[in-house]
Design a protein around this motif. Structure first.
Motif, PDB file in Angstrom:
ATOM      1  N   UNK A  70       0.836  -1.197   0.000  1.00 37.24           N
ATOM      2  CA  UNK A  70       0.000   0.000   0.000  1.00 37.24           C
ATOM      3  C   UNK A  70       0.871   1.248   0.000  1.00 37.24           C
ATOM      4  N   UNK A  71       0.346   2.319  -0.543  1.00 38.43           N
ATOM      5  CA  UNK A  71       1.036   3.604  -0.443  1.00 38.43           C
ATOM      6  C   UNK A  71       1.096   4.017   1.023  1.00 38.43           C
ATOM      7  N   UNK A  72       2.239   4.528   1.448  1.00 34.10           N
ATOM      8  CA  UNK A  72       2.425   4.882   2.856  1.00 34.10           C
ATOM      9  C   UNK A  72       1.415   5.930   3.313  1.00 34.10           C
ATOM     10  N   UNK A  73       1.025   6.840   2.420  1.00 36.92           N
ATOM     11  CA  UNK A  73       0.083   7.899   2.797  1.00 36.92           C
ATOM     12  C   UNK A  73      -1.294   7.348   3.141  1.00 36.92           C
ATOM     13  N   UNK A  74      -1.615   6.153   2.653  1.00 33.09           N
ATOM     14  CA  UNK A  74      -2.940   5.589   2.912  1.00 33.09           C
ATOM     15  C   UNK A  74      -3.124   5.228   4.380  1.00 33.09           C
ATOM     16  N   UNK A  75      -2.038   5.089   5.121  1.00 34.90           N
ATOM     17  CA  UNK A  75      -2.128   4.777   6.549  1.00 34.90           C
ATOM     18  C   UNK A  75      -2.333   6.017   7.400  1.00 34.90           C
ATOM     19  N   UNK A  76      -2.276   7.202   6.788  1.00 28.53           N
ATOM     20  CA  UNK A  76      -2.556   8.437   7.522  1.00 28.53           C
ATOM     21  C   UNK A  76      -4.063   8.661   7.500  1.00 28.53           C
ATOM     22  N   UNK A  77      -4.757   8.032   8.445  1.00 35.28           N
ATOM     23  CA  UNK A  77      -6.217   7.954   8.407  1.00 35.28           C
ATOM     24  C   UNK A  77      -6.916   8.990   9.274  1.00 35.28           C
ATOM     25  N   UNK A  78      -6.190   9.864   9.942  1.00 37.13           N
ATOM     26  CA  UNK A  78      -6.853  10.923  10.716  1.00 37.13           C
ATOM     27  C   UNK A  78      -7.670  11.798   9.776  1.00 37.13           C
ATOM     28  N   UNK A  79      -8.843  12.266  10.208  1.00 41.30           N
ATOM     29  CA  UNK A  79      -9.701  13.051   9.298  1.00 41.30           C
ATOM     30  C   UNK A  79      -9.071  14.385   8.922  1.00 41.30           C
ATOM     31  N   UNK A  80      -9.277  14.742   7.674  1.00 34.55           N
ATOM     32  CA  UNK A  80      -8.803  16.016   7.142  1.00 34.55           C
ATOM     33  C   UNK A  80      -9.833  17.107   7.442  1.00 34.55           C
ATOM     34  N   UNK A  81      -9.420  18.261   7.951  1.00 30.20           N
ATOM     35  CA  UNK A  81     -10.402  19.351   8.137  1.00 30.20           C
ATOM     36  C   UNK A  81     -10.902  19.843   6.782  1.00 30.20           C
ATOM     37  N   UNK A  82     -12.223  19.893   6.626  1.00 24.71           N
ATOM     38  CA  UNK A  82     -12.790  20.332   5.355  1.00 24.71           C
ATOM     39  C   UNK A  82     -12.491  21.796   5.066  1.00 24.71           C
ATOM     40  N   UNK A  83     -12.104  22.542   6.094  1.00 30.07           N
ATOM     41  CA  UNK A  83     -11.725  23.941   5.857  1.00 30.07           C
ATOM     42  C   UNK A  83     -10.525  24.028   4.928  1.00 30.07           C
ATOM     43  N   UNK A  84      -9.648  23.019   4.983  1.00 28.77           N
ATOM     44  CA  UNK A  84      -8.477  23.055   4.103  1.00 28.77           C
ATOM     45  C   UNK A  84      -8.889  22.938   2.640  1.00 28.77           C
ATOM     46  N   UNK A  85      -9.977  22.219   2.347  1.00 22.27           N
ATOM     47  CA  UNK A  85     -10.474  22.150   0.976  1.00 22.27           C
ATOM     48  C   UNK A  85     -11.145  23.453   0.566  1.00 22.27           C
ATOM     49  N   UNK A  86     -11.832  24.083   1.514  1.00 26.29           N
ATOM     50  CA  UNK A  86     -12.436  25.391   1.206  1.00 26.29           C
ATOM     51  C   UNK A  86     -11.359  26.423   0.885  1.00 26.29           C
ATOM     52  N   UNK A  87     -10.231  26.344   1.575  1.00 26.34           N
ATOM     53  CA  UNK A  87      -9.136  27.270   1.298  1.00 26.34           C
ATOM     54  C   UNK A  87      -8.552  27.043  -0.087  1.00 26.34           C
ATOM     55  N   UNK A  88      -8.729  25.836  -0.630  1.00 22.18           N
ATOM     56  CA  UNK A  88      -8.266  25.548  -1.984  1.00 22.18           C
ATOM     57  C   UNK A  88      -9.313  25.891  -3.039  1.00 22.18           C
ATOM     58  N   UNK A  89     -10.449  26.442  -2.614  1.00 21.23           N
ATOM     59  CA  UNK A  89     -11.444  26.926  -3.562  1.00 21.23           C
ATOM     60  C   UNK A  89     -12.706  26.101  -3.666  1.00 21.23           C
ATOM     61  N   UNK A  90     -12.799  24.957  -3.014  1.00 21.98           N
ATOM     62  CA  UNK A  90     -13.987  24.109  -3.125  1.00 21.98           C
ATOM     63  C   UNK A  90     -15.179  24.807  -2.464  1.00 21.98           C
ATOM     64  N   UNK A  91     -16.313  24.847  -3.179  1.00 14.73           N
ATOM     65  CA  UNK A  91     -17.525  25.492  -2.688  1.00 14.73           C
ATOM     66  C   UNK A  91     -18.441  24.435  -2.072  1.00 14.73           C
ATOM     67  N   UNK A  92     -18.529  24.441  -0.746  1.00 17.59           N
ATOM     68  CA  UNK A  92     -19.375  23.482  -0.049  1.00 17.59           C
ATOM     69  C   UNK A  92     -20.777  24.052   0.111  1.00 17.59           C
ATOM     70  N   UNK A  93     -21.758  23.142   0.105  1.00 14.81           N
ATOM     71  CA  UNK A  93     -23.162  23.519   0.285  1.00 14.81           C
ATOM     72  C   UNK A  93     -23.837  22.432   1.113  1.00 14.81           C
ATOM     73  N   UNK A  94     -25.087  22.702   1.489  1.00 16.04           N
ATOM     74  CA  UNK A  94     -25.873  21.747   2.269  1.00 16.04           C
ATOM     75  C   UNK A  94     -26.883  21.067   1.359  1.00 16.04           C
ATOM     76  N   UNK A  95     -26.924  19.760   1.418  1.00 15.29           N
ATOM     77  CA  UNK A  95     -27.874  19.022   0.586  1.00 15.29           C
ATOM     78  C   UNK A  95     -29.252  19.055   1.231  1.00 15.29           C
ATOM     79  N   UNK A  96     -30.265  19.436   0.445  1.00 16.06           N
ATOM     80  CA  UNK A  96     -31.640  19.519   0.924  1.00 16.06           C
ATOM     81  C   UNK A  96     -32.425  18.295   0.472  1.00 16.06           C
TER      82      UNK A  96
END
Length: 709
Positions: free
Chosen positions: A629-655
């Motif tokens: 396995x790739x070594x990075x796959x064992x880093x299983x701690x959750x990623x803060x979604x804020x880091x994706x927002x800082x990269x430009x991803x637009x999050x919304x709430x599903x209705x």
């Protein structure tokens, strides 16, 4: 009739306040006692007049004005005038992006993901379109938009459910950014090209582990029309650790293992050991290690001497076993034949052969067999018994060049070691552009200053002054920390020179500090001739006693016989290079027992889709390689979604459908109210009544004044 903001109708309750205050019976606030009345019997007062409304019309007007204002703020509209039919609700174009990487094998994450997809499908309406994609290190389209097998939208949910039942997590790594960018680009392009009014939506279901790749998002501008709905899955048990082999036996040292603990782990005590193909630990007592959450530890883990089949490192102590095995192919030693043409005894501690065999004897990946050849006939090697290296420490016969030509054509290397007594004439016959440069140089400055052989400090010596560190035998010393050869003294060497260095075929690899060549090389056929103008035994130099002698001899053997076959770990999903291009059809046996045929001429194996030991079956033997396995796959701690927002991803709430229906109803009511503007007429009526009320109030006030006058 409908109200856009009905909360303002609560203001109508305030209309009763002036009426209630006006009708409340007023009683005296207190009593005044008189001494002259203290002996009289008290009697209750008689009411002669009750509270009553004096000007009913004025009160009604004022209340009506307040009611009209409250109703205007409630923004009423007429539903009967609606021109937007409620059934024409805008559909959705939802792309479900499901994480199927190896980290989704933890606990019940995959079952959670399936339930999330089922919930999304249950909430789909007849106007909604859906597509299903999975991703690990690559993006896989399972069900596309407008699938031809189901028509436009009909039956899409059933098709997704059917496809979903056959899916399972893979062993690939998590390339989250590439999957997001690819699907978002497709949704944005489809919306612009097709001109559809459907709302695009990207639904991501993943554990969002920190080991996920996100670098592609750094250079991508997220489309404004594509919102992302993220469902972050959380395992019931978070502790996860992994072991990785850092230094294996290929490097000649004791293997070192790095144990890494995830940042969100609750456990910190783990055990590692070597294991056999049947997952049986090779050691009775595993090695225990303490690793705090978010940290790693490096420890030495020697291979078991009594278990040559140990081909994996086993770890336990965590709650996720998908990455608890690291595979490492046992080292396969290389067998090399060396022919020694010389009179050096192998058992004398001062001979060149003794130090040569001593330097190569401890190599775990190369078994070197040194064979003595005494005559020119012994140099006529059979084609199936060609040595990789011929070492000559005595005068070669005149016909040696012709006799050794098949050896050179097969890529063999001839190593000539000169001394002050012999070898120069035979070297000149083999290297035509080399000529002698005076008598042999051996411990001489002048006869009066010559020191005894045992007096090392006062002996005259030479040092290596110019070295070509790009040459393979000196490349290991290119680092400035290892390039210092000034502590190695050479007592004797043969002085040579090239006839014309610019046009000479022979190359000077190293020189002494006086400019004399120390190491020369000349290509012959596909092989080569190496020449040392000084020996390495203590009688001639300090080379054999220095720390640089062993890697130097190893480099000479690598040049002659090739480097030992490396069994470095490969990564799941990557192409595995074969040891050589196949000359005929072959078969690769995968860890699960399945067999994959390979056609002749194949150079890589591209079906390494699971971790384990792969075996390539060839006519001349078996070649094994490990995939992990790739070594990075064992880093299983959750990623803060804020880091994706800082990269430009637009999050919304599903209705849900009900929430979307309510939202659509609110939008329709807002549009109707904005078209009708009934509140304006209510304000106009309130102003008109206010004018009438002012006139009536003024008239009543004048009448009272006349009566009082």
């Amino acid at each position: 009739m409908g109200l856009l903001t009905p909360l303002y109708l609560a203001g109508l309750a305030a209309l009763s306040l002036p009426l209630v205050l006006h009708l409340i019976r007023r009683t005296p606030r207190g009593r005044q006692m008189f001494s002259s009345l203290m002996f009289l019997t008290p009697s209750p007062p008689r009411l002669t007049r009750r509270s009553r409304l004096d000007n009913l019309l004025l009160l009604v007007l004022r209340l009506t004005i307040l009611a009209l204002l409250a109703l205007a703020f409630a923004r009423p509209f007429l539903r009967e005038a609606a021109v937007l039919p409620f059934g024409d609700q805008v559909g959705r174009k939802a792309a479900i992006l499901l994480d199927s990487s190896a980290s989704m094998r933890r606990g019940d994450l995959w079952q959670q993901a399936l339930k999330k997809v089922e919930g999304i499908l249950d909430d789909m309406g007849p106007a909604d379109d859906v597509a299903l994609m999975t991703f690990d290190d690559r993006l896989h389209t399972q069900v596309a938009f407008d699938d031809e097998t189901t028509g436009r939208h009909a039956g899409k949910a059933a098709l997704v459910r059917k496809r979903l039942a056959s899916l399972a997590p893979s062993w690939g790594s998590t390339d989250l950014s590439t999957a997001l960018v690819t699907v978002a680009g497709e949704l944005d392009t489809a919306t612009d090209v097709q001109g559809t009014v459907a709302e695009p939506q990207l639904v991501v279901i993943s554990d969002f582990a920190r080991g996920s790749r996100t670098e592609t998002l750094e250079a991508y501008r997220w489309p404004e029309k594509v919102p992302v709905v993220a469902y972050a899955l959380v395992p019931r048990h978070a502790t996860n650790a992994a072991a990785q082999l850092l230094v294996s036996d290929e490097e000649g040292g004791e293997p070192r293992v790095r144990v890494t603990n995830a940042a969100d782990s609750t456990g910190d005590q783990f055990f590692v050991t070597w294991g056999s193909p049947d997952q049986r630990p090779a050691a009775e007592q595993p090695l225990a290690t303490y690793v705090p959450a978010g940290q790693s530890r490096v420890l030495r883990l020697p291979r078991p001497n009594d278990d040559a089949a140990a081909d994996r490192i086993l770890l336990w102590g965590d709650e996720a076993d998908f990455d608890n095995t690291f595979y490492a192919v046992p080292p396969q030693p290389q067998h090399v034949r060396v022919a020694w043409f010389g009179d050096d005894p192998a058992d004398r501690a001062d001979s060149a052969r003794y130090f040569f065999e001593l330097a190569l004897g401890g190599d775990l990946l190369r078994n070197t067999a040194v064979q003595t050849v005494a005559t020119v006939d012994d140099l006529r090697f059979a084609k199936d018994a060609l040595p990789a290296l011929v070492v000559a420490t005595k005068e070669l016969p005149v016909e040696a060049g012709e006799v050794l030509q098949p050896f050179f054509d097969a890529g063999g290397t001839l190593l000539i070691v000169l001394n002050d007594k012999w070898g120069a004439e035979s070297l000149k016959r083999l290297l035509a552009d080399v000529e002698l440069d005076g008598p042999p140089i051996a411990d001489q400055r002048d006869d009066s200053s010559r020191a005894p052989a045992g007096d090392e400090q006062n002996r005259v010596y030479r040092m290596l002054g110019e070295i070509d560190f790009t040459h393979p035998i000196f490349a290991a010393f290119a680092n400035p920390r290892y390039s210092d050869f000034t502590k190695i003294h050479f007592w004797r060497h043969r002085s040579l020179k090239l006839e014309s260095e610019k046009s000479a075929t022979t190359r000077v690899v190293a020189r002494f500090d006086n400019g004399d060549p120390a190491v020369l090389e000349r290509p012959v056929g596909t092989g080569r001739i190496l020449a040392f103008t000084s020996g390495w035994q203590p009688e001639e130099s300090q080379l054999a006693l220095s720390s640089k002698f062993l890697p130097l001899m190893q480099a000479v053997m690598d040049l002659a016989a090739g480097s030992p076959v490396q069994t470095a770990s490969l990564i799941v999903g990557h192409d595995a290079p074969l040891p050589q291009a196949l000359t005929r059809d072959a078969i690769v046996e995968k860890p699960d027992g399945t067999r994959r045929p390979l056609a002749a001429g194949t150079k890589t194996f591209s079906d390494a889709d699971q971790p384990g030991i792969y075996r390539l079956h060839l006519d001349e033997g078996e070649h094994a390689f490990a995939v992990n396995l790739a070594a990075a796959e064992s880093s299983t701690a959750p990623m803060p979604l804020d880091s994706l927002e800082q990269l430009g991803v637009r999050f919304a709430t599903r209705l849900t459908r009900a929430e979307r229906a309510e939202q659509s109803r609110q939008q329709r009511d807002t549009e109707l109210e904005s078209r009708q503007h009934l509140w304006r007429w209510l304000i106009v009526e309130a102003l008109a009544l206010l004018v009438l009320e002012s006139w009536l109030a003024g008239r009543a006030a004048r009448k009272v004044q006349r009566e009082l006058a």
